[in-house]
Design a protein around this motif. Structure first.
Motif, PDB file in Angstrom:
ATOM      1  N   HIS A   1     -20.260 -57.923  36.899  1.00 58.92           N
ATOM      2  CA  HIS A   1     -21.725 -58.002  36.933  1.00 58.92           C
ATOM      3  C   HIS A   1     -22.224 -59.438  36.796  1.00 58.92           C
ATOM      4  O   HIS A   1     -23.405 -59.655  36.573  1.00 58.92           O
ATOM      5  CB  HIS A   1     -22.331 -57.161  35.802  1.00 58.92           C
ATOM      6  N   SER A   2     -21.323 -60.408  36.944  1.00 55.74           N
ATOM      7  CA  SER A   2     -21.725 -61.797  36.704  1.00 55.74           C
ATOM      8  C   SER A   2     -22.243 -62.502  37.945  1.00 55.74           C
ATOM      9  O   SER A   2     -22.652 -63.650  37.858  1.00 55.74           O
ATOM     10  CB  SER A   2     -20.550 -62.594  36.116  1.00 55.74           C
ATOM     11  N   SER A   3     -22.219 -61.837  39.098  1.00 55.62           N
ATOM     12  CA  SER A   3     -22.733 -62.499  40.292  1.00 55.62           C
ATOM     13  C   SER A   3     -24.252 -62.622  40.172  1.00 55.62           C
ATOM     14  O   SER A   3     -24.903 -61.882  39.459  1.00 55.62           O
ATOM     15  CB  SER A   3     -22.346 -61.731  41.546  1.00 55.62           C
ATOM     16  N   GLY A   4     -24.779 -63.571  40.879  1.00 50.86           N
ATOM     17  CA  GLY A   4     -26.206 -63.839  40.766  1.00 50.86           C
ATOM     18  C   GLY A   4     -26.465 -64.763  39.583  1.00 50.86           C
ATOM     19  O   GLY A   4     -25.568 -65.438  39.094  1.00 50.86           O
TER      20      GLY A   4
ATOM     21  N   LYS B   1     -20.168 -67.285  24.140  1.00 51.77           N
ATOM     22  CA  LYS B   1     -19.698 -66.005  23.601  1.00 51.77           C
ATOM     23  C   LYS B   1     -20.324 -64.824  24.344  1.00 51.77           C
ATOM     24  O   LYS B   1     -19.758 -63.759  24.401  1.00 51.77           O
ATOM     25  CB  LYS B   1     -20.032 -65.916  22.116  1.00 51.77           C
ATOM     26  N   SER B   2     -21.491 -65.083  24.909  1.00 45.40           N
ATOM     27  CA  SER B   2     -22.177 -64.041  25.670  1.00 45.40           C
ATOM     28  C   SER B   2     -23.127 -64.701  26.667  1.00 45.40           C
ATOM     29  O   SER B   2     -23.405 -65.907  26.576  1.00 45.40           O
ATOM     30  CB  SER B   2     -22.968 -63.106  24.744  1.00 45.40           C
ATOM     31  N   TYR B   3     -23.598 -63.908  27.609  1.00 40.07           N
ATOM     32  CA  TYR B   3     -24.568 -64.383  28.573  1.00 40.07           C
ATOM     33  C   TYR B   3     -25.566 -63.269  28.833  1.00 40.07           C
ATOM     34  O   TYR B   3     -25.349 -62.120  28.475  1.00 40.07           O
ATOM     35  CB  TYR B   3     -23.885 -64.877  29.864  1.00 40.07           C
ATOM     36  N   VAL B   4     -26.653 -63.623  29.447  1.00 43.54           N
ATOM     37  CA  VAL B   4     -27.746 -62.676  29.695  1.00 43.54           C
ATOM     38  C   VAL B   4     -27.909 -62.460  31.185  1.00 43.54           C
ATOM     39  O   VAL B   4     -27.902 -63.410  31.966  1.00 43.54           O
ATOM     40  CB  VAL B   4     -29.058 -63.211  29.068  1.00 43.54           C
TER      41      VAL B   4
ATOM     42  N   PHE C   1     -27.879 -66.246  32.400  1.00 42.14           N
ATOM     43  CA  PHE C   1     -28.629 -67.137  31.522  1.00 42.14           C
ATOM     44  C   PHE C   1     -28.039 -67.148  30.125  1.00 42.14           C
ATOM     45  O   PHE C   1     -27.303 -66.246  29.732  1.00 42.14           O
ATOM     46  CB  PHE C   1     -30.095 -66.675  31.424  1.00 42.14           C
ATOM     47  N   GLN C   2     -28.420 -68.174  29.395  1.00 44.45           N
ATOM     48  CA  GLN C   2     -28.164 -68.228  27.966  1.00 44.45           C
ATOM     49  C   GLN C   2     -29.547 -68.305  27.323  1.00 44.45           C
ATOM     50  O   GLN C   2     -30.325 -69.212  27.608  1.00 44.45           O
ATOM     51  CB  GLN C   2     -27.320 -69.442  27.619  1.00 44.45           C
ATOM     52  N   CYS C   3     -29.843 -67.298  26.493  1.00 35.84           N
ATOM     53  CA  CYS C   3     -31.189 -67.185  25.938  1.00 35.84           C
ATOM     54  C   CYS C   3     -31.148 -67.107  24.413  1.00 35.84           C
ATOM     55  O   CYS C   3     -30.260 -66.475  23.842  1.00 35.84           O
ATOM     56  CB  CYS C   3     -31.881 -65.924  26.448  1.00 35.84           C
ATOM     57  N   GLU C   4     -32.151 -67.738  23.788  1.00 35.62           N
ATOM     58  CA  GLU C   4     -32.307 -67.594  22.336  1.00 35.62           C
ATOM     59  C   GLU C   4     -32.901 -66.231  22.025  1.00 35.62           C
ATOM     60  O   GLU C   4     -32.462 -65.540  21.118  1.00 35.62           O
ATOM     61  CB  GLU C   4     -33.196 -68.701  21.786  1.00 35.62           C
ATOM     62  N   VAL C   5     -33.902 -65.853  22.801  1.00 34.84           N
ATOM     63  CA  VAL C   5     -34.528 -64.543  22.670  1.00 34.84           C
ATOM     64  C   VAL C   5     -34.349 -63.835  24.009  1.00 34.84           C
ATOM     65  O   VAL C   5     -34.744 -64.348  25.053  1.00 34.84           O
ATOM     66  CB  VAL C   5     -36.034 -64.668  22.327  1.00 34.84           C
ATOM     67  N   VAL C   6     -33.761 -62.654  23.974  1.00 32.60           N
ATOM     68  CA  VAL C   6     -33.457 -61.927  25.205  1.00 32.60           C
ATOM     69  C   VAL C   6     -34.704 -61.187  25.690  1.00 32.60           C
ATOM     70  O   VAL C   6     -35.280 -60.387  24.955  1.00 32.60           O
ATOM     71  CB  VAL C   6     -32.300 -60.927  24.982  1.00 32.60           C
ATOM     72  N   PRO C   7     -35.146 -61.455  26.917  1.00 28.21           N
ATOM     73  CA  PRO C   7     -36.303 -60.739  27.467  1.00 28.21           C
ATOM     74  C   PRO C   7     -36.036 -59.233  27.558  1.00 28.21           C
ATOM     75  O   PRO C   7     -34.885 -58.791  27.668  1.00 28.21           O
ATOM     76  CB  PRO C   7     -36.465 -61.351  28.856  1.00 28.21           C
ATOM     77  N   MET C   8     -37.101 -58.463  27.554  1.00 27.30           N
ATOM     78  CA  MET C   8     -36.999 -56.997  27.557  1.00 27.30           C
ATOM     79  C   MET C   8     -36.235 -56.452  28.762  1.00 27.30           C
ATOM     80  O   MET C   8     -35.504 -55.486  28.642  1.00 27.30           O
ATOM     81  CB  MET C   8     -38.399 -56.369  27.527  1.00 27.30           C
ATOM     82  N   SER C   9     -36.405 -57.033  29.926  1.00 25.82           N
ATOM     83  CA  SER C   9     -35.769 -56.504  31.130  1.00 25.82           C
ATOM     84  C   SER C   9     -34.340 -57.030  31.338  1.00 25.82           C
ATOM     85  O   SER C   9     -33.763 -56.829  32.400  1.00 25.82           O
ATOM     86  CB  SER C   9     -36.620 -56.848  32.354  1.00 25.82           C
ATOM     87  N   CYS C  10     -33.782 -57.667  30.336  1.00 28.47           N
ATOM     88  CA  CYS C  10     -32.462 -58.280  30.457  1.00 28.47           C
ATOM     89  C   CYS C  10     -31.476 -57.651  29.470  1.00 28.47           C
ATOM     90  O   CYS C  10     -31.876 -56.993  28.518  1.00 28.47           O
ATOM     91  CB  CYS C  10     -32.555 -59.779  30.187  1.00 28.47           C
ATOM     92  N   SER C  11     -30.202 -57.875  29.728  1.00 27.95           N
ATOM     93  CA  SER C  11     -29.169 -57.361  28.824  1.00 27.95           C
ATOM     94  C   SER C  11     -28.165 -58.466  28.502  1.00 27.95           C
ATOM     95  O   SER C  11     -27.935 -59.365  29.303  1.00 27.95           O
ATOM     96  CB  SER C  11     -28.455 -56.162  29.446  1.00 27.95           C
ATOM     97  N   VAL C  12     -27.569 -58.347  27.335  1.00 28.61           N
ATOM     98  CA  VAL C  12     -26.582 -59.322  26.884  1.00 28.61           C
ATOM     99  C   VAL C  12     -25.195 -58.801  27.240  1.00 28.61           C
ATOM    100  O   VAL C  12     -24.874 -57.641  26.986  1.00 28.61           O
ATOM    101  CB  VAL C  12     -26.688 -59.547  25.351  1.00 28.61           C
ATOM    102  N   ARG C  13     -24.397 -59.649  27.841  1.00 32.18           N
ATOM    103  CA  ARG C  13     -23.013 -59.319  28.194  1.00 32.18           C
ATOM    104  C   ARG C  13     -22.095 -60.208  27.360  1.00 32.18           C
ATOM    105  O   ARG C  13     -22.226 -61.428  27.381  1.00 32.18           O
ATOM    106  CB  ARG C  13     -22.729 -59.577  29.670  1.00 32.18           C
ATOM    107  N   ARG C  14     -21.170 -59.584  26.664  1.00 35.80           N
ATOM    108  CA  ARG C  14     -20.222 -60.319  25.826  1.00 35.80           C
ATOM    109  C   ARG C  14     -19.088 -60.860  26.695  1.00 35.80           C
ATOM    110  O   ARG C  14     -18.643 -60.205  27.634  1.00 35.80           O
ATOM    111  CB  ARG C  14     -19.665 -59.370  24.759  1.00 35.80           C
ATOM    112  N   VAL C  15     -18.614 -62.050  26.376  1.00 35.55           N
ATOM    113  CA  VAL C  15     -17.437 -62.621  27.038  1.00 35.55           C
ATOM    114  C   VAL C  15     -16.254 -62.348  26.114  1.00 35.55           C
ATOM    115  O   VAL C  15     -16.157 -62.931  25.045  1.00 35.55           O
ATOM    116  CB  VAL C  15     -17.601 -64.142  27.279  1.00 35.55           C
TER     117      VAL C  15
END
Length: 135
Positions: free
Chosen positions: A65-68, A129-132, A71-85
């Motif tokens: 799911h990493s294509s496209g 450690k993670s990406y958004v 982001f790296q975010c301090e606060v994750v927007p509502m329409s986004c999800s955090v993916r752990r590496v």
């Protein structure tokens, strides 16, 4: 408050692993051509290929799911999800490329295990450690 990640960053474990498998295969074939490695009944089976294919398949699945844009975010927007590496799992998959025993004549190839694994670990440590991901 999000920063765009370099798109090649999340592909780097896969690409490094692929390049390592190519290097190991080429070293194995050079050992066969030089006569240091003798195949069984005239057949050569490079011991890194199937293990490498499993490692690449795992890495492809982890980052499917990493294509496209990522982001790296301090606060994750509502329409986004955090993916752990999964750094430790990636390192384990990479280390499994190297079989515990190699055929006679491929000793110099097996010695590549420690430096290649150390280089992969340095690469993994540069990753977040993670990406958004946002839909």
């Amino acid at each position: 408050q999000c920063e765009l990640l370099d798109p090649t960053l999340l592909r780097s474990p896969f690409e490094y692993t692929r390049a390592t498998i190519v290097r190991l295969t080429n070293l194995s074939l050079a050992a066969a051509r030089a006569g240091r490695w003798k195949g069984a009944n005239g057949k050569f089976s490079v011991p890194f290929m199937s293990r490498g294919a499993r490692a690449l398949a795992y890495m492809e699945q982890v980052f499917r799911h990493s294509s496209g844009q990522s982001f790296q975010c301090e606060v994750v927007p509502m329409s986004c999800s955090v993916r752990r590496v999964p750094k430790s799992e990636l390192l384990k998959a990479f280390a499994n490329i190297f079989p515990p025993r190699v055929p006679r004549g491929l000793d110099q190839v097996a010695r590549r295990s420690k430096p290649e694994t150390a280089a992969f670990k340095r690469l993994i440590n540069k990753m977040p450690k993670s990406y958004v991901k946002c839909d």
